[in-house]
Motif scaffolding. Structure first.
Motif, short mmCIF file in Angstrom:
data_model
loop_
_atom_site.label_atom_id
_atom_site.label_comp_id
_atom_site.label_asym_id
_atom_site.label_seq_id
_atom_site.Cartn_x
_atom_site.Cartn_y
_atom_site.Cartn_z
N CYS A 289 3.57 -8.59 9.22
CA CYS A 289 2.45 -9.42 8.77
C CYS A 289 2.95 -10.84 8.53
O CYS A 289 4.01 -11.05 7.93
CB CYS A 289 1.86 -8.85 7.49
N LEU A 290 2.18 -11.81 9.01
CA LEU A 290 2.61 -13.21 8.95
C LEU A 290 1.75 -14.01 7.97
O LEU A 290 0.57 -13.71 7.78
CB LEU A 290 2.52 -13.85 10.34
N GLY A 291 2.38 -15.04 7.38
CA GLY A 291 1.65 -15.94 6.51
C GLY A 291 0.49 -16.58 7.25
O GLY A 291 0.63 -16.99 8.41
N ALA A 292 -0.64 -16.71 6.58
CA ALA A 292 -1.86 -17.11 7.27
C ALA A 292 -1.99 -18.60 7.50
O ALA A 292 -2.70 -19.04 8.38
CB ALA A 292 -3.08 -16.62 6.50
N VAL A 293 -1.32 -19.41 6.68
CA VAL A 293 -1.66 -20.83 6.69
C VAL A 293 -0.58 -21.74 7.26
O VAL A 293 -0.84 -22.90 7.51
CB VAL A 293 -2.01 -21.30 5.27
N GLY B 164 0.82 -1.20 0.00
CA GLY B 164 0.00 0.00 0.00
C GLY B 164 0.86 1.25 0.00
O GLY B 164 2.05 1.20 0.32
N PRO B 165 0.28 2.39 -0.36
CA PRO B 165 1.06 3.65 -0.42
C PRO B 165 1.75 3.99 0.89
O PRO B 165 2.82 4.58 0.90
CB PRO B 165 0.00 4.70 -0.77
N PHE C 53 -9.21 -20.90 4.81
CA PHE C 53 -8.70 -20.23 6.01
C PHE C 53 -8.44 -18.74 5.74
O PHE C 53 -8.80 -17.88 6.53
CB PHE C 53 -7.42 -20.90 6.48
N ILE C 54 -7.85 -18.44 4.59
CA ILE C 54 -7.54 -17.04 4.25
C ILE C 54 -8.81 -16.23 4.08
O ILE C 54 -8.93 -15.11 4.55
CB ILE C 54 -6.68 -16.99 2.97
N ASN C 55 -9.81 -16.80 3.38
CA ASN C 55 -11.07 -16.09 3.19
C ASN C 55 -11.74 -15.79 4.51
O ASN C 55 -12.26 -14.70 4.73
CB ASN C 55 -12.01 -16.90 2.30
N VAL C 56 -11.75 -16.77 5.43
CA VAL C 56 -12.33 -16.55 6.75
C VAL C 56 -11.57 -15.46 7.48
O VAL C 56 -12.13 -14.57 8.11
CB VAL C 56 -12.34 -17.87 7.57
N PRO D 215 -1.33 -10.11 0.35
CA PRO D 215 -2.16 -11.31 0.28
C PRO D 215 -1.43 -12.52 0.87
O PRO D 215 -0.20 -12.64 0.75
CB PRO D 215 -2.38 -11.48 -1.23
N PHE D 216 -2.20 -13.39 1.52
CA PHE D 216 -1.69 -14.61 2.15
C PHE D 216 -0.84 -14.31 3.39
O PHE D 216 -0.07 -15.15 3.84
CB PHE D 216 -0.90 -15.47 1.16
N HIS D 217 -0.97 -13.11 3.92
CA HIS D 217 -0.22 -12.75 5.15
C HIS D 217 -1.18 -12.11 6.15
O HIS D 217 -0.94 -11.02 6.67
CB HIS D 217 0.94 -11.82 4.83
#
Length: 364
Positions: free
Chosen positions: A322-326, A296-297, A347-350, A304-306
């Motif tokens: 930020c950490l990987g989600a899975v 982001g700016p 899991f990511i969508n949730v 994504p995926f974090h």
């Protein structure tokens, strides 16, 4: 003699060690990334402190020289006083000055507006004058590229009359985003070289705990800065004598102009502790060079995926990468690779849904 043998003799004669000779093919070592420590662990990083106004375009609502006068002619570089002189390189030997038109009635607002091109965390705003300082002036900021404006600070010897504010007000933790009015920096003298300087954090109670004050983090954030000169010092009111106006016309004690030699905005590119510099993107816009799996700016969201934990601003104590989600779940699955991928997407969508609803979910 063999040329190679001759070269060796010359090197030996001058005491040069082959191991210390410069190798033009050696790969230069990459400088350490300020966003990570020597062990590779993430840490807070911030862009350097700069004069964010330097070299930027300034829009002035009034500039002398059209039509030309005896002292100001926009078509003659020796007599021009454009708004570009507000943010150019100045020094004692070469003080260039922007100058408004000569005005013959008061009050008449003159504005200068600076776009920073991106969100900055502003620490101070200062103006050095080539004319007497205004009797009343106001500094405003925008956080949305000039769509809306909020006041930063008022200056006037008549705060209540001009701006409807007391000059005795104090800032508490309940009103840390309130603009104050002061009669400081409003004297007529010096007639040239006077300064107006505003510190965004001075006198703000949470200034010593800035990392934990979203209110002040918001207060210092700006994309644009505007200064409005509301009222000059009038010689007639001060008991002064009539003077010749700058265009050589009839004498009038109510004619005046504003002139500023330097307009500075000191601060840092806003990156929320997740970047050490700002760079130009493909479109030429200034953006943060984000680290810690942010983007982001202003490095204001996770890649994504974090989404394993909600995005947070970095602090001196915590980088809040930020950490990987899975990854924590992978060891718990015994299914096929396709099942693993399906579970990961679910899991990511949730996690994204929970994050957008305001919950501090997605923790493992």
């Amino acid at each position: 003699m063999d040329p190679l043998a001759l070269l060796w003799l010359l090197l030996t004669a001058f005491g040069l060690d082959r191991t210390r000779a410069v190798n033009p093919f050696a790969v230069q070592q990459t400088p350490p990334d300020p966003c990570y420590d020597e062990k590779g662990a993430p840490r807070r990083c911030i862009p350097e402190f700069v004069n964010a106004a330097f070299g930027k375009e300034v829009h002035a609502s009034s500039t002398c020289g059209k039509p030309p006068t005896r002292h100001c002619d926009s078509s003659d570089p020796r007599k021009a006083h454009p708004a570009a002189y507000l943010t150019d390189l100045n020094n004692v030997a070469n003080m260039t000055c922007w100058r408004s038109e000569t005005l013959h009635h008061s009050p008449q607002n003159i504005t200068i507006t600076l776009s920073l091109g991106k969100k900055f965390e502003v620490i101070y705003v200062s103006l050095q004058f080539c004319s007497p300082r205004p009797e009343s002036a106001a500094i405003f900021k925008s956080m949305d590229y000039g769509k809306t404006w909020v006041p930063y600070q008022y200056y006037s010897s008549q705060c209540r009359k001009i701006y409807g504010k007391s000059n005795k007000a104090a800032v508490t933790k309940q009103n840390e985003q309130e603009a104050l009015c002061t009669d400081g920096h409003t004297d007529l003298y010096p007639l040239t070289g006077g300064l107006i300087a505003f510190s965004t954090l001075e006198g703000r109670p949470s200034g010593q705990d800035f990392d934990n004050s979203p209110v002040l983090q918001d207060w210092v954030t700006a994309t644009d800065v505007r200064v409005i000169f509301s009222r000059p010092h009038l010689f007639r009111e001060l008991g002064g004598r009539d003077h010749e106006d700058e265009d050589g016309g009839t004498s009038s004690s109510s004619s005046y102009y504003y002139a500023v030699g330097e307009f500075q905005v000191g601060g840092r590119c806003k990156c929320n502790g997740h970047a050490s510099r700002c760079v130009k993107d493909k479109e030429g816009k200034l953006v943060c060079d984000c680290k810690h799996n942010t983007e982001g700016p202003e490095c204001d969201r996770c890649k994504p995926f974090h989404y394993d934990r909600p995005w947070q601003r970095a602090t001196a104590r915590e980088a809040n990468e930020c950490l990987g989600a899975v990854s924590p779940q992978k060891s718990q699955l015994n299914g096929t690779e396709s099942q693993w991928k399906e579970h990961s997407i679910y899991f990511i969508n949730v996690c994204m849904f929970v994050s957008h609803t305001g919950s501090l979910g997605c923790e493992t």
